[in-house]
Enzyme design. Structure first.
Site, mmCIF file in Angstrom:
data_model
loop_
_atom_site.group_PDB
_atom_site.id
_atom_site.type_symbol
_atom_site.label_atom_id
_atom_site.label_comp_id
_atom_site.label_asym_id
_atom_site.label_seq_id
_atom_site.Cartn_x
_atom_site.Cartn_y
_atom_site.Cartn_z
ATOM 1 N N HIS A 235 0.555 -41.467 48.461
ATOM 2 C CA HIS A 235 1.003 -41.298 47.073
ATOM 3 C C HIS A 235 1.440 -39.857 46.798
ATOM 4 O O HIS A 235 0.929 -38.916 47.392
ATOM 5 C CB HIS A 235 -0.142 -41.684 46.141
ATOM 6 C CG HIS A 235 0.174 -41.487 44.697
ATOM 7 N ND1 HIS A 235 0.922 -42.389 43.977
ATOM 8 C CD2 HIS A 235 -0.130 -40.488 43.837
ATOM 9 C CE1 HIS A 235 1.046 -41.949 42.731
ATOM 10 N NE2 HIS A 235 0.413 -40.794 42.617
ATOM 11 N N HIS B 189 5.397 -50.886 40.568
ATOM 12 C CA HIS B 189 4.480 -51.605 41.453
ATOM 13 C C HIS B 189 5.263 -52.700 42.179
ATOM 14 O O HIS B 189 6.353 -53.085 41.762
ATOM 15 C CB HIS B 189 3.310 -52.175 40.663
ATOM 16 C CG HIS B 189 2.294 -51.137 40.263
ATOM 17 N ND1 HIS B 189 0.944 -51.292 40.459
ATOM 18 C CD2 HIS B 189 2.445 -49.915 39.691
ATOM 19 C CE1 HIS B 189 0.307 -50.213 40.017
ATOM 20 N NE2 HIS B 189 1.188 -49.356 39.538
ATOM 21 N N HIS C 13 4.409 -46.012 37.229
ATOM 22 C CA HIS C 13 4.865 -46.333 38.590
ATOM 23 C C HIS C 13 5.629 -47.644 38.611
ATOM 24 O O HIS C 13 5.390 -48.504 37.774
ATOM 25 C CB HIS C 13 3.673 -46.505 39.557
ATOM 26 C CG HIS C 13 2.582 -45.515 39.377
ATOM 27 N ND1 HIS C 13 1.332 -45.876 38.926
ATOM 28 C CD2 HIS C 13 2.562 -44.182 39.567
ATOM 29 C CE1 HIS C 13 0.579 -44.773 38.859
ATOM 30 N NE2 HIS C 13 1.298 -43.740 39.229
ATOM 31 N N ASP D 18 6.630 -43.994 42.879
ATOM 32 C CA ASP D 18 5.930 -42.906 42.180
ATOM 33 C C ASP D 18 6.853 -42.171 41.206
ATOM 34 O O ASP D 18 7.751 -41.430 41.626
ATOM 35 C CB ASP D 18 5.356 -41.905 43.195
ATOM 36 C CG ASP D 18 4.230 -42.506 44.002
ATOM 37 O OD1 ASP D 18 3.699 -43.564 43.606
ATOM 38 O OD2 ASP D 18 3.882 -41.912 45.048
ATOM 39 N N HIS E 121 -0.449 -46.371 32.979
ATOM 40 C CA HIS E 121 -1.892 -46.267 33.208
ATOM 41 C C HIS E 121 -2.657 -45.554 32.087
ATOM 42 O O HIS E 121 -2.060 -44.853 31.264
ATOM 43 C CB HIS E 121 -2.143 -45.553 34.533
ATOM 44 C CG HIS E 121 -1.783 -46.396 35.719
ATOM 45 N ND1 HIS E 121 -2.712 -47.113 36.431
ATOM 46 C CD2 HIS E 121 -0.581 -46.672 36.293
ATOM 47 C CE1 HIS E 121 -2.101 -47.772 37.403
ATOM 48 N NE2 HIS E 121 -0.804 -47.518 37.341
ATOM 49 N N HIS F 131 1.377 -49.737 44.295
ATOM 50 C CA HIS F 131 2.637 -49.011 44.084
ATOM 51 C C HIS F 131 3.665 -49.496 45.105
ATOM 52 O O HIS F 131 3.323 -49.731 46.266
ATOM 53 C CB HIS F 131 2.422 -47.498 44.279
ATOM 54 C CG HIS F 131 1.479 -46.890 43.303
ATOM 55 N ND1 HIS F 131 1.219 -45.550 43.238
ATOM 56 C CD2 HIS F 131 0.724 -47.462 42.324
ATOM 57 C CE1 HIS F 131 0.358 -45.309 42.270
ATOM 58 N NE2 HIS F 131 0.027 -46.451 41.711
ATOM 59 N N HIS G 121 5.331 -42.531 47.450
ATOM 60 C CA HIS G 121 5.728 -43.938 47.371
ATOM 61 C C HIS G 121 7.087 -43.995 46.666
ATOM 62 O O HIS G 121 7.347 -43.181 45.764
ATOM 63 C CB HIS G 121 4.719 -44.734 46.537
ATOM 64 C CG HIS G 121 3.325 -44.717 47.084
ATOM 65 N ND1 HIS G 121 2.208 -44.704 46.269
ATOM 66 C CD2 HIS G 121 2.883 -44.724 48.361
ATOM 67 C CE1 HIS G 121 1.124 -44.707 47.034
ATOM 68 N NE2 HIS G 121 1.506 -44.720 48.302
ATOM 69 N N ARG H 32 -4.855 -50.054 34.432
ATOM 70 C CA ARG H 32 -3.492 -50.499 34.127
ATOM 71 C C ARG H 32 -3.475 -50.966 32.678
ATOM 72 O O ARG H 32 -4.076 -51.973 32.348
ATOM 73 C CB ARG H 32 -3.103 -51.638 35.085
ATOM 74 C CG ARG H 32 -3.194 -51.217 36.534
ATOM 75 C CD ARG H 32 -2.890 -52.354 37.504
ATOM 76 N NE ARG H 32 -3.052 -51.874 38.885
ATOM 77 C CZ ARG H 32 -2.545 -52.460 39.953
ATOM 78 N NH1 ARG H 32 -1.833 -53.574 39.821
ATOM 79 N NH2 ARG H 32 -2.733 -51.960 41.157
HETATM 80 CU CU LIG Z 1 0.645 -47.696 38.720
HETATM 81 ZN ZN LIG Z 2 2.005 -44.117 44.371
#
Ligand SMILES: [Cu+2]
Ligand SMILES: [Zn+2]
Ligand SMILES: *[C@@H]1O[C@H](CO)[C@@H](O)[C@H](O)[C@H]1NC(C)=O
Ligand SMILES: *[C@@H]1O[C@H](CO)[C@@H](O)[C@H](O)[C@H]1NC(C)=O
Ligand SMILES: *[C@@H]1O[C@H](CO)[C@@H](O)[C@H](O)[C@H]1NC(C)=O
Length: 173
Positions: free
Chosen positions: A92, A69, A67, A104, A141, A84, A101, A164
């Site tokens: 999400h 962030h 993602h 995403d 992740h 995110h 998002h 993370r």
């Molecule tokens: Cu993430």
């Molecule tokens: Zn997201």
């Protein structure tokens, strides 16, 4: 004549000023827990989509959520990158979800050696305007992003993609 030259000069300057390429150097959130590293290149295509290519190393075999962030801040490792990137304050999803998002980007897939080849094309993230991702962070992740389709409460906020493992700031070239 002079006006013509000024207009042409203006077009040249505007073209140069437009951001076309960015880089991300992914570093481990905690090298003792999991040594995940990588290099990503982000290029703005002619159709204005963003193409992300590169490699990530040190993963487990399988899918891993990736993602954008919100914050390009690594002072507390990947934790200080915030949630995110979500300027519309929605739930999400995945890249192709009707609601998602901005940040995403779905999953990347690592092979048995823990290496993932990244090749993501996205029409929502941008190098300009309200969806501008320059100066924000990319996070990889520990687990698979369920793209908002899971049955856990975290599915609607993070895709339940776990810890993370690595992150890096999106730096304009
Ligand atoms: Cu993430
Ligand atoms: Zn997201
Ligand atoms: C972490 O992984 C990178 C890239 O695979 C490697 O160059 C580096 O030596 C590793 N560091 C440690 C402490 O294992
Ligand atoms: C974002 O949406 C949530 C849930 O719909 C809401 O509770 C929250 O107040 C919103 N935040 C902002 C900044 O609009
Ligand atoms: C939630 O999803 C998991 C994995 O897809 C499944 O194993 C589990 O049975 C589901 N739980 C409920 C309550 O639906």
């Amino acid at each position: 004549m002079n006006r013509m030259i000024i207009i042409l000069l203006g077009i040249v300057v505007a073209t140069i000023a437009e951001q076309k390429t960015a880089h991300v150097h992914l570093v481990p959130n905690n090298i003792k827990t999991r040594n995940v590293t990588g290099e990503l290149t982000l290029i703005q295509n002619k159709d204005n989509s963003i193409q992300i290519t590169g490699q990530v190393h040190g993963l487990t075999e399988g899918l891993h959520g990736i993602h954008v962030h919100e914050k390009g801040d690594l002072r507390d490792g990947c934790m200080s990158t915030g949630p995110h990137f979500n300027p519309e304050n929605v739930t999400h999803g995945g890249q192709d979800s009707p609601v998602r998002h901005v940040g995403d980007l779905g999953n990347i897939e690592a092979n048995k050696n823990g290496d993932a080849d990244v090749n993501i094309k996205d029409f929502i993230i941008s190098f300009t305007g309200k969806n501008n991702i320059i100066g924000r962070a990319i996070v990889v992740h520990s687990g698979e992003d369920d793209l908002g389709k899971g049955n856990t409460t975290l599915s609607a906020s993070t895709g339940n993609s776990g810890d993370r493992w690595a992150c890096g700031i999106i730096e304009a070239e």
